[in-house]
Design an enzyme around this catalytic site. Structure first.
Site, PDB file in Angstrom:
ATOM      1  N   THR A  38     -19.590  41.965 -20.614  1.00 29.93           N
ATOM      2  CA  THR A  38     -20.625  41.750 -21.637  1.00 29.93           C
ATOM      3  C   THR A  38     -20.126  42.201 -23.005  1.00 29.93           C
ATOM      4  O   THR A  38     -20.350  41.552 -24.020  1.00 29.93           O
ATOM      5  CB  THR A  38     -21.891  42.564 -21.273  1.00 29.93           C
ATOM      6  OG1 THR A  38     -22.174  42.327 -19.916  1.00 29.93           O
ATOM      7  CG2 THR A  38     -23.059  42.215 -22.150  1.00 29.93           C
ATOM      8  N   GLU A 106      -9.734  43.103 -21.677  1.00 32.52           N
ATOM      9  CA  GLU A 106     -10.528  43.789 -20.664  1.00 32.52           C
ATOM     10  C   GLU A 106      -9.549  44.529 -19.756  1.00 32.52           C
ATOM     11  O   GLU A 106      -8.719  43.907 -19.098  1.00 32.52           O
ATOM     12  CB  GLU A 106     -11.335  42.768 -19.863  1.00 32.52           C
ATOM     13  CG  GLU A 106     -12.211  43.411 -18.798  1.00 32.52           C
ATOM     14  CD  GLU A 106     -13.098  42.400 -18.094  1.00 32.52           C
ATOM     15  OE1 GLU A 106     -12.964  41.199 -18.355  1.00 32.52           O
ATOM     16  OE2 GLU A 106     -13.926  42.835 -17.265  1.00 32.52           O
TER      17      GLU A 106
HETATM   18  P1  DGT Z   1     -17.600  44.922 -15.677  1.00 31.32           P
HETATM   19  O1  DGT Z   1     -17.690  43.742 -16.586  1.00 31.32           O
HETATM   20  O2  DGT Z   1     -17.456  46.219 -16.413  1.00 31.32           O
HETATM   21  O3  DGT Z   1     -18.682  44.929 -14.653  1.00 31.32           O
HETATM   22  O4  DGT Z   1     -16.204  44.774 -14.965  1.00 31.32           O
HETATM   23  P2  DGT Z   1     -15.834  44.171 -13.587  1.00 31.32           P
HETATM   24  O5  DGT Z   1     -16.358  45.040 -12.506  1.00 31.32           O
HETATM   25  O6  DGT Z   1     -16.138  42.714 -13.542  1.00 31.32           O
HETATM   26  O7  DGT Z   1     -14.259  44.293 -13.678  1.00 31.32           O
HETATM   27  P3  DGT Z   1     -13.346  45.437 -13.102  1.00 31.32           P
HETATM   28  O8  DGT Z   1     -12.073  45.443 -13.816  1.00 31.32           O
HETATM   29  O9  DGT Z   1     -14.007  46.755 -13.153  1.00 31.32           O
HETATM   30  O10 DGT Z   1     -13.063  44.994 -11.636  1.00 31.32           O
HETATM   31  C1  DGT Z   1     -13.081  43.715 -11.069  1.00 31.32           C
HETATM   32  C2  DGT Z   1     -12.742  43.906  -9.600  1.00 31.32           C
HETATM   33  O11 DGT Z   1     -11.346  44.076  -9.469  1.00 31.32           O
HETATM   34  C3  DGT Z   1     -13.357  45.166  -9.001  1.00 31.32           C
HETATM   35  O12 DGT Z   1     -13.670  44.910  -7.641  1.00 31.32           O
HETATM   36  C4  DGT Z   1     -12.269  46.204  -9.091  1.00 31.32           C
HETATM   37  C5  DGT Z   1     -11.052  45.381  -8.975  1.00 31.32           C
HETATM   38  N1  DGT Z   1      -9.920  45.877  -9.754  1.00 31.32           N
HETATM   39  C6  DGT Z   1      -9.661  45.672 -11.047  1.00 31.32           C
HETATM   40  N2  DGT Z   1      -8.465  46.151 -11.397  1.00 31.32           N
HETATM   41  C7  DGT Z   1      -7.952  46.699 -10.283  1.00 31.32           C
HETATM   42  C8  DGT Z   1      -6.751  47.360  -9.952  1.00 31.32           C
HETATM   43  O13 DGT Z   1      -5.816  47.534 -10.744  1.00 31.32           O
HETATM   44  N3  DGT Z   1      -6.662  47.803  -8.670  1.00 31.32           N
HETATM   45  C9  DGT Z   1      -7.638  47.666  -7.746  1.00 31.32           C
HETATM   46  N4  DGT Z   1      -7.452  48.173  -6.555  1.00 31.32           N
HETATM   47  N5  DGT Z   1      -8.769  47.017  -7.996  1.00 31.32           N
HETATM   48  C10 DGT Z   1      -8.908  46.550  -9.242  1.00 31.32           C
END
Ligand code: DGT
Length: 233
Positions: A38, A106
């Site tokens: 967002t 992001e």
């Molecule tokens: P938001 O917009 O703050 O709600 O962000 P999200 O939840 O869409 O994006 P993010 O980066 O927190 O995570 C997307 C998915 O990918 C979430 O299940 C965690 C996973 N993820 C992101 N980066 C990594 C990483 O480097 N390692 C692992 N294990 N998971 C990750």
């Protein structure tokens, strides 16, 4: 919102030097569900900003394989595969040339390493040799590519709040993610970006309270806009 001094003790935001064609680069960081998407959407509407969303969709469909799902279903087996690919796709975004003066990403290769990889390893879910191989790659990238930033915006939340948000958005791969996982990730973000006691922090940090409902965050978006335009001016 407050600006935390850099690790070197400087309180001001790094400025773009004159004649430097590198864009002013911002990493938007925070736990899963903290509102990064967002936040980026708000800035995508501005003329001088290019926003680069996290490549989650690339992780969910890699030549017919869903790496994100594999990582959640068996982290000990697939953690290295997933994190190697995250590192590659993040490097791709860090090095991507943009046509506007401000580049907003992001997350970053830094949070992948300092929060997610660290969490997998320290929880015993990533075997030591896998961790070492990834870390060697990470250090090589730091030495040989420019993955530096000028500002980090930390969307600071509490794990209980983001857990509720995560459950309500119901991303299939995240259905089995427990509160405990978000608490650990929270602590890694906190130690890195707020308490500044773990890893190298690659830029000054602007901390935003992101527990508030997203529609209540308009004022924070404006504060960020003002800080960014001051820093870039
Ligand atoms: P938001 O917009 O703050 O709600 O962000 P999200 O939840 O869409 O994006 P993010 O980066 O927190 O995570 C997307 C998915 O990918 C979430 O299940 C965690 C996973 N993820 C992101 N980066 C990594 C990483 O480097 N390692 C692992 N294990 N998971 C990750």
């Amino acid at each position: 919102a407050r600006v935390v001094p850099t690790c070197s003790g400087k309180a001001s935001l790094s400025k773009m030097s004159k004649g430097n064609s590198k864009p002013f680069t911002i990493f938007v960081e925070g736990n899963i569900g903290s509102g990064k998407t967002t936040f980026l959407k708000h800035f995508a509407a501005l003329d001088n900003v290019v926003t680069l969303a996290e490549p989650v969709d690339r992780w969910r469909e890699v030549r017919g394989e869903n790496f994100l799902d594999l990582m959640y279903s068996d982290p000990s087996r697939w953690g290295i595969t997933f994190q190697t690919y995250v590192q590659l796709t993040m490097l791709d975004l860090h090095t991507k040339p943009v046509e506007r003066p401000i580049k907003m990403m992001e997350r970053s290769i830094h949070s992948a390493r300092y929060c997610f990889v660290e969490n997998l390893h320290s929880s015993g879910l990533m075997p030591n040799p896998d961790f070492i191989a990834l870390d060697e790659w990470f250090n090589w990238i730091l030495k040989n590519h420019d993955v530096a930033g000028n500002l980090i915006i930390y969307l600071r939340t509490t794990p209980e709040v983001v857990h509720k948000r995560m459950l309500s958005r119901a991303r299939t791969e995240e259905s089995c993610v427990p509160l405990d996982y978000l608490q650990k990730l929270h602590q890694f973000h906190e130690d890195w970006l707020y308490h500044r006691k773990s890893f190298n922090c690659p830029a000054p940090v602007l901390v935003i309270d992101a527990d508030k409902d997203l529609e209540m965050m308009a004022a924070d978006f404006l504060t960020c806009e003002a800080k960014i335009s001051d820093a870039v001016a």
